[in-house]
Enzyme design. Structure first.
Site, mmCIF file in Angstrom:
data_model
loop_
_atom_site.group_PDB
_atom_site.id
_atom_site.type_symbol
_atom_site.label_atom_id
_atom_site.label_comp_id
_atom_site.label_asym_id
_atom_site.label_seq_id
_atom_site.Cartn_x
_atom_site.Cartn_y
_atom_site.Cartn_z
ATOM 1 N N LYS A 36 60.707 40.444 35.575
ATOM 2 C CA LYS A 36 62.108 40.865 35.658
ATOM 3 C C LYS A 36 62.932 39.771 36.348
ATOM 4 C CE LYS A 36 60.922 45.724 35.508
ATOM 5 N NZ LYS A 36 60.612 46.967 36.237
ATOM 6 N N GLN A 45 60.501 49.306 42.075
ATOM 7 C CA GLN A 45 59.410 49.276 41.090
ATOM 8 C C GLN A 45 58.474 50.472 41.325
ATOM 9 O OE1 GLN A 45 59.034 46.983 38.488
ATOM 10 N NE2 GLN A 45 57.454 48.422 37.852
ATOM 11 N N ASP A 58 67.891 51.381 36.512
ATOM 12 C CA ASP A 58 66.799 52.028 35.774
ATOM 13 C C ASP A 58 67.275 53.329 35.124
ATOM 14 O OD1 ASP A 58 64.438 50.624 35.573
ATOM 15 O OD2 ASP A 58 63.675 51.236 37.531
#
Ligand code: NDP
Length: 293
Positions: free
Chosen positions: A60, A104, A127
Site C-alpha cells: 500500500k 491494517q 477502507d
C-alpha cells in the site's frame, strides 16, 4: 480491460485497469497539490507482526508513492494497549495533514476491532468500514466505500456489463467483501443472493447466477461446472497453494471454459482493491477541502 485468452471467457485484466486508475490519480494528485495546496496523505497503522499484513502495508505504501500520495506508516508492537492505538487514531483524525487513515486488519486479540474502526473519522475512513460509511452505503449514498467491492464494480463497468435485472450470487458474507458487495450490486439493479457456510444447495444457486462473486477463502472451491454458460465471474479469493503460488476461490480453468468474463488470481480483483484505496484517499483529501473534517 481484456487480455487474449485461449479460454472461452475473456479475462478481465485487473492489473491494467488498476494501472489506468493510478495514472489518472497521479494527475489528480499533482493538480490538488499545485492548484489547491493539498498534499494527499494516507496513514497506515500496523499493530503486531503478522507477516501477510506487513506485506500488504508495504504494498500500500509503494502504491501511494507511485501515485504521488504521501504515505505514513505507524508500526506498533503486538502488545500495544488499545488505548494507545485509539490515541494515535485521535491524533491522526485531528491532523490536517492526514487525509486517509487505515488500520491494517486483523488487529491482535486484545484489541476490539469494532471500537478501533469506529474511532476513525468517517471522512478519513478510506477502507469504508466505519458504521457511518456502511450506513451510507445501505442508503445508496456512500461517502467512502469499501475498496474490494468498489473495485469489483469498477471492473464490471470496464467490460460494459449491464447489471440491470441480472441474477448475482455472492458466496461469502463478510463485512469487508460480501455484504457491501451485495448492496453495490443491488444499487445497480441486480437481483442479489448472498450465500455462506450454512447455505443449502450452493452449487445450484451458483448455477443460476449471471454474475458470481466468490469471497470465501478456500482454494478453487467453486467448481467449473457450477458456472452458468456466459456468466461473469469475479474471484476475490487469495489462497496460497502448496506449490507456493496463489489461487482464487474459483476453479479458474473450469470456470473460464463456460463464463463470458472472468478475473484471474493474481491480477484480477487484488490490484483494483489497492487502486480504490488510493482513489478513496484522494477523495478524502477533497472532502477535507470542503471543511468536513
Ligand atoms: P471471511 O473469512 O471473513 O469470510 C468468508 C466467507 O465465506 C464467510 O461468509 C463464510 O461463511 C463463507 N464460507 C466459508 N466456507 C464456506 C462454504 N463451505 N460454503 C459457502 N460459504 C462459505 O473472508 P473475507 O471476506 O475477508 O475474504 C474472502 C477471501 O477473499 C479470502 O481469500 C481473502 O484473502 C480474500 N480477499 C481478497 C481481497 C482482494 O483484494 N483480492 C480483499 C479481501 C479479501 P460464514 O459467514 O457462514 O462463516
Amino acid at each position: 480491460m481484456v487480455m487474449d485468452t485461449k479460454h472461452k471467457a475473456s479475462i478481465i485484466d485487473g492489473k491494467a485497469a488498476a494501472l489506468a486508475v493510478r495514472d489518472r490519480l497521479r494527475q489528480e494528485v499533482s493538480a490538488l497539490r499545485d492548484g489547491r495546496g493539498i498534499d494527499p496523505a494516507l496513514a497506515v497503522i500496523l499493530v503486531g507482526e503478522n507477516p501477510a499484513s506487513k506485506v500488504y502495508v508495504r504494498n500500500k505504501g509503494r502504491a501511494c508513492e507511485e501515485a504521488g500520495i504521501r504515505s505514513m506508516q505507524f508500526t506498533l508492537g503486538a502488545d500495544t494497549p488499545q488505548a494507545e492505538l485509539l490515541s494515535l487514531i485521535d491524533k491522526l483524525n485531528n491532523s490536517p495533514d492526514v487525509h486517509g487513515i487505515l488500520v491494517q486488519l486483523p488487529v491482535p486479540a486484545h484489541i476490539d476491532e469494532g471500537t478501533v474502526l469506529e474511532a476513525i473519522s468517517p471522512q478519513k475512513d478510506v477502507d469504508g468500514f466505519h458504521p457511518c460509511n456502511m450506513g451510507r452505503l445501505v442508503a445508496g449514498a456512500p461517502l467512502l466505500a469499501p475498496c474490494t467491492p468498489y473495485g469489483i464494480m469498477r471492473l464490471i463497468e470496464t467490460i460494459g456489463y449491464d447489471l440491470g435485472g441480472k441474477d448475482a450470487v455472492i458466496v461469502g458474507r463478510s463485512n469487508i467483501v460480501g455484504k457491501p458487495m451485495a448492496l453495490m450490486l443491488l444499487h445497480k439493479n441486480a437481483t442479489v443472493t448472498v450465500c455462506h457456510s450454512r447455505t443449502k444447495d450452493l452449487a445450484d444457486k451458483v448455477r443460476a447466477a449471471d454474475v458470481v462473486v466468490a469471497a470465501i477463502g478456500k482454494e478453487r472451491f467453486i467448481k467449473g461446472d457450477w458456472i452458468k454458460e456466459g456468466a461473469v465471474v469475479m474471484d476475490v479469493g487469495i489462497n496460497r497453494t502448496t506449490s507456493g503460488g496463489l489461487a482464487g476461490d474459483v476453479d479458474f480453468e473450469g470456470a473460464a471454459s463456460r463464463a463470458s468474463w472472468i478475473t484471474p488470481v493474481p491480477g484480477g480483483v487484488g490490484p483494483m482493491t489497492i487502486a480504490m484505496l488510493l482513489e478513496n484517499t484522494v477523495k478524502a483529501a477533497r472532502l477535507s477541502m470542503k471543511g468536513n473534517v
